[in-house]
Design a protein around this motif. Structure first.
Motif, PDB file in Angstrom:
ATOM      1  N   ILE A 289       0.871  -1.177   0.000  1.00  0.00           N
ATOM      2  CA  ILE A 289       0.000   0.000   0.000  1.00  0.00           C
ATOM      3  C   ILE A 289       0.907   1.226   0.000  1.00  0.00           C
ATOM      4  O   ILE A 289       1.357   1.687   1.052  1.00  0.00           O
ATOM      5  N   GLY A 290       1.204   1.756  -1.179  1.00  0.00           N
ATOM      6  CA  GLY A 290       2.160   2.847  -1.269  1.00  0.00           C
ATOM      7  C   GLY A 290       3.527   2.379  -0.795  1.00  0.00           C
ATOM      8  O   GLY A 290       4.048   1.369  -1.257  1.00  0.00           O
ATOM      9  N   ASN A 291       4.119   3.111   0.140  1.00  0.00           N
ATOM     10  CA  ASN A 291       5.395   2.722   0.726  1.00  0.00           C
ATOM     11  C   ASN A 291       5.238   1.854   1.972  1.00  0.00           C
ATOM     12  O   ASN A 291       6.213   1.578   2.661  1.00  0.00           O
ATOM     13  N   MET A 292       4.027   1.419   2.254  1.00  0.00           N
ATOM     14  CA  MET A 292       3.768   0.521   3.373  1.00  0.00           C
ATOM     15  C   MET A 292       3.485  -0.881   2.838  1.00  0.00           C
ATOM     16  O   MET A 292       2.928  -1.054   1.761  1.00  0.00           O
ATOM     17  N   PHE A 293       3.903  -1.914   3.600  1.00  0.00           N
ATOM     18  CA  PHE A 293       3.579  -3.286   3.244  1.00  0.00           C
ATOM     19  C   PHE A 293       3.259  -4.058   4.511  1.00  0.00           C
ATOM     20  O   PHE A 293       3.758  -3.748   5.601  1.00  0.00           O
ATOM     21  N   LEU A 294       2.432  -5.063   4.387  1.00  0.00           N
ATOM     22  CA  LEU A 294       2.037  -5.893   5.518  1.00  0.00           C
ATOM     23  C   LEU A 294       1.690  -7.274   5.015  1.00  0.00           C
ATOM     24  O   LEU A 294       1.436  -7.477   3.810  1.00  0.00           O
ATOM     25  N   GLY A 295       1.672  -8.261   5.917  1.00  0.00           N
ATOM     26  CA  GLY A 295       1.333  -9.610   5.497  1.00  0.00           C
ATOM     27  C   GLY A 295       1.705 -10.642   6.537  1.00  0.00           C
ATOM     28  O   GLY A 295       1.911 -10.338   7.718  1.00  0.00           O
ATOM     29  N   VAL A 296       1.794 -11.889   6.080  1.00  0.00           N
ATOM     30  CA  VAL A 296       2.097 -13.020   6.943  1.00  0.00           C
ATOM     31  C   VAL A 296       2.945 -14.016   6.171  1.00  0.00           C
ATOM     32  O   VAL A 296       2.764 -14.198   4.959  1.00  0.00           O
ATOM     33  N   THR A 297       3.904 -14.654   6.851  1.00  0.00           N
ATOM     34  CA  THR A 297       4.719 -15.706   6.249  1.00  0.00           C
ATOM     35  C   THR A 297       4.689 -16.936   7.149  1.00  0.00           C
ATOM     36  O   THR A 297       4.418 -16.839   8.358  1.00  0.00           O
ATOM     37  N   MET A 298       5.008 -18.090   6.563  1.00  0.00           N
ATOM     38  CA  MET A 298       5.013 -19.339   7.306  1.00  0.00           C
ATOM     39  C   MET A 298       6.104 -20.242   6.763  1.00  0.00           C
ATOM     40  O   MET A 298       6.299 -20.342   5.550  1.00  0.00           O
ATOM     41  N   VAL A 299       6.840 -20.907   7.671  1.00  0.00           N
ATOM     42  CA  VAL A 299       7.808 -21.939   7.309  1.00  0.00           C
ATOM     43  C   VAL A 299       7.497 -23.172   8.150  1.00  0.00           C
ATOM     44  O   VAL A 299       7.378 -23.082   9.377  1.00  0.00           O
ATOM     45  N   TYR A 300       7.358 -24.321   7.482  1.00  0.00           N
ATOM     46  CA  TYR A 300       6.965 -25.571   8.158  1.00  0.00           C
ATOM     47  C   TYR A 300       7.955 -26.671   7.795  1.00  0.00           C
ATOM     48  O   TYR A 300       8.307 -26.848   6.620  1.00  0.00           O
ATOM     49  N   ASN A 301       8.428 -27.396   8.811  1.00  0.00           N
ATOM     50  CA  ASN A 301       9.346 -28.509   8.610  1.00  0.00           C
ATOM     51  C   ASN A 301       8.728 -29.794   9.160  1.00  0.00           C
ATOM     52  O   ASN A 301       8.253 -29.822  10.309  1.00  0.00           O
ATOM     53  N   PHE A 302       8.775 -30.847   8.355  1.00  0.00           N
ATOM     54  CA  PHE A 302       8.280 -32.165   8.770  1.00  0.00           C
ATOM     55  C   PHE A 302       9.353 -33.215   8.482  1.00  0.00           C
ATOM     56  O   PHE A 302       9.944 -33.223   7.401  1.00  0.00           O
ATOM     57  N   THR A 303       9.606 -34.064   9.465  1.00  0.00           N
ATOM     58  CA  THR A 303      10.590 -35.130   9.315  1.00  0.00           C
ATOM     59  C   THR A 303       9.969 -36.453   9.710  1.00  0.00           C
ATOM     60  O   THR A 303       9.317 -36.563  10.755  1.00  0.00           O
ATOM     61  N   ASN A 304      10.165 -37.456   8.862  1.00  0.00           N
ATOM     62  CA  ASN A 304       9.652 -38.798   9.128  1.00  0.00           C
ATOM     63  C   ASN A 304      10.798 -39.795   8.981  1.00  0.00           C
ATOM     64  O   ASN A 304      11.387 -39.919   7.903  1.00  0.00           O
ATOM     65  N   ILE A 305      11.124 -40.483  10.059  1.00  0.00           N
ATOM     66  CA  ILE A 305      12.168 -41.509   9.995  1.00  0.00           C
ATOM     67  C   ILE A 305      11.683 -42.765  10.713  1.00  0.00           C
ATOM     68  O   ILE A 305      10.829 -42.714  11.599  1.00  0.00           O
ATOM     69  N   GLY A 306      12.232 -43.914  10.313  1.00  0.00           N
ATOM     70  CA  GLY A 306      11.957 -45.168  10.986  1.00  0.00           C
ATOM     71  C   GLY A 306      10.816 -45.955  10.375  1.00  0.00           C
ATOM     72  O   GLY A 306      10.272 -45.620   9.320  1.00  0.00           O
ATOM     73  N   ASP A 307      10.436 -47.022  11.083  1.00  0.00           N
ATOM     74  CA  ASP A 307       9.417 -47.968  10.653  1.00  0.00           C
ATOM     75  C   ASP A 307       8.351 -48.043  11.743  1.00  0.00           C
ATOM     76  O   ASP A 307       8.661 -48.320  12.913  1.00  0.00           O
ATOM     77  N   GLN A 308       7.084 -47.789  11.384  1.00  0.00           N
ATOM     78  CA  GLN A 308       6.014 -47.762  12.377  1.00  0.00           C
ATOM     79  C   GLN A 308       5.828 -49.108  13.060  1.00  0.00           C
ATOM     80  O   GLN A 308       5.291 -49.179  14.168  1.00  0.00           O
ATOM     81  N   ASN A 309       6.251 -50.198  12.427  1.00  0.00           N
ATOM     82  CA  ASN A 309       6.136 -51.507  13.062  1.00  0.00           C
ATOM     83  C   ASN A 309       7.213 -51.727  14.118  1.00  0.00           C
ATOM     84  O   ASN A 309       7.103 -52.653  14.931  1.00  0.00           O
ATOM     85  N   GLU A 310       8.256 -50.907  14.094  1.00  0.00           N
ATOM     86  CA  GLU A 310       9.331 -51.021  15.081  1.00  0.00           C
ATOM     87  C   GLU A 310       9.455 -49.716  15.872  1.00  0.00           C
ATOM     88  O   GLU A 310       9.179 -49.655  17.047  1.00  0.00           O
ATOM     89  N   LEU A 311       9.909 -48.661  15.178  1.00  0.00           N
ATOM     90  CA  LEU A 311      10.013 -47.341  15.801  1.00  0.00           C
ATOM     91  C   LEU A 311       9.998 -46.290  14.703  1.00  0.00           C
ATOM     92  O   LEU A 311      10.846 -46.306  13.809  1.00  0.00           O
TER      93      LEU A 311
END
Length: 328
Positions: A289-311
């Motif tokens: 808006i002219g020389n003004m700015f506004l908003g929202v940002t998001m950073v999301y990290n997901f990690t999946n390791i292993g075997d659900q039948n064990e760990l």
């Protein structure tokens, strides 16, 4: 004698004034040269100006409200008995104020809850976004996880704070192929303006290091190191003038994994299931808006390791920023 003293004082004052004038002129020339170098560096980016452009102003002042959170989920079998645990850390909120001059930034952040003694964890976020490449560096040392633990044939156990101590390091880096028309900084640092919609394929590298310790009936220690390589896609959508919507995702496949688990000083063997992944997703909404700015940002990290039948271990880490800035 009096006349000589007066003459000496006058000569000294004149010489001091002359020296200060020379010093002021030298300082002015140095500042002018510094400004010229920074301006040249700031404007020399090789971009398609039909799609990306620099702001016309030199100064940017920005205020931010940062909110972040994390949770840890573990599924598997312990001594042949299936179990499921989930723990979540307290939300962290900080206020920050930053000043930027031709790409050189200085910022200050405050955590009101920490100042009041209601938040004892530590978190560090470092980000650098350019049109060609960038990275996120996120470190968290959290002691305030709370949650629950279910084991087959047993009542649910509520897990209070201080049962789990978790140290986590996430590092995500990207390379943008269409860096002449697609701009990450336009969405996340507002050091560029995206004029037309554009997207790009992305090359990505991700890494995670984690150390978890639990106390109670079963004392355990878990160490995790993962490195992944992959790619994804990002898109800056400009549906109307002075609006920007960004969305990107960079999944990576784990090419190196080193995990060890000890329960009551007994080493537990771990099995792995393909694929193990690290996913980084980013989103943003920016309004000019002219020389003004506004908003929202998001950073999301997901990690999946292993075997659900064990760990299997699932990590979620996210950060949201509300911002308001002015260009001067």
């Amino acid at each position: 004698m009096i006349n000589k003293r007066i003459v000496f004082i006058l000569i000294t004052m004149l010489w001091t004034g002359f020296a200060l004038q020379i010093h002021a002129q030298g300082l002015k020339r140095m500042l002018h040269k510094t400004d010229s170098i920074l301006s040249l560096r700031y404007q020399r980016s090789k971009v398609d100006t039909m799609y990306i452009t620099r702001p016309k102003t030199k100064w940017t002042i920005r205020g931010r409200l940062n909110v972040s959170g994390a949770d840890l989920e573990i599924k598997g079998k312990q001594f042949g008995v299936p179990f499921h645990s989930k723990m979540k850390a307290d939300y962290k909120s900080t206020l920050s104020l930053g000043i930027n001059y031709l790409g050189v930034s200085l910022s200050l952040a405050l955590n009101p809850a920490k100042m009041l003694g209601k938040y004892n964890d530590f978190e560090l976020n470092l980000n650098s976004y350019s049109n060609r490449w960038g990275f996120d560096f996120i470190y968290q040392n959290a002691h305030n996880f709370t949650g629950w633990h279910d084991a087959e044939g047993q009542p649910r156990i509520e897990l209070p704070a201080d049962v789990l101590k978790l140290k986590t390091l996430n590092l995500n880096a990207y390379y943008t192929f269409n860096h002449r028309r697609f701009s990450y900084p336009a969405a996340f640092s507002q050091s560029y303006i995206q004029r037309r919609s554009a997207g790009s394929f992305l090359l990505a590298v991700s890494g995670q290091g984690q150390r978890a310790e639990t106390k109670g009936q079963y004392e355990s220690r878990l160490n995790v190191t993962n490195i992944g390589i992959g790619g994804g896609y990002g898109y800056n959508w400009v549906p109307w003038s002075h609006w920007l919507f960004h969305l990107s995702s960079t999944p990576t496949l784990t090419i190196y994994s080193n995990t060890s688990l000890k329960v009551n000083n007994e080493r537990i063997p771990l099995k792995y299931q393909f694929p193990e992944v690290i996913i980084t997703a980013r989103g943003a909404i920016v309004r000019q808006i002219g020389n003004m700015f506004l908003g929202v940002t998001m950073v999301y990290n997901f990690t999946n390791i292993g075997d659900q039948n064990e760990l299997a271990i699932h990590n979620n880490k996210w950060r949201t920023r509300l911002f308001l800035g002015f260009r001067l």
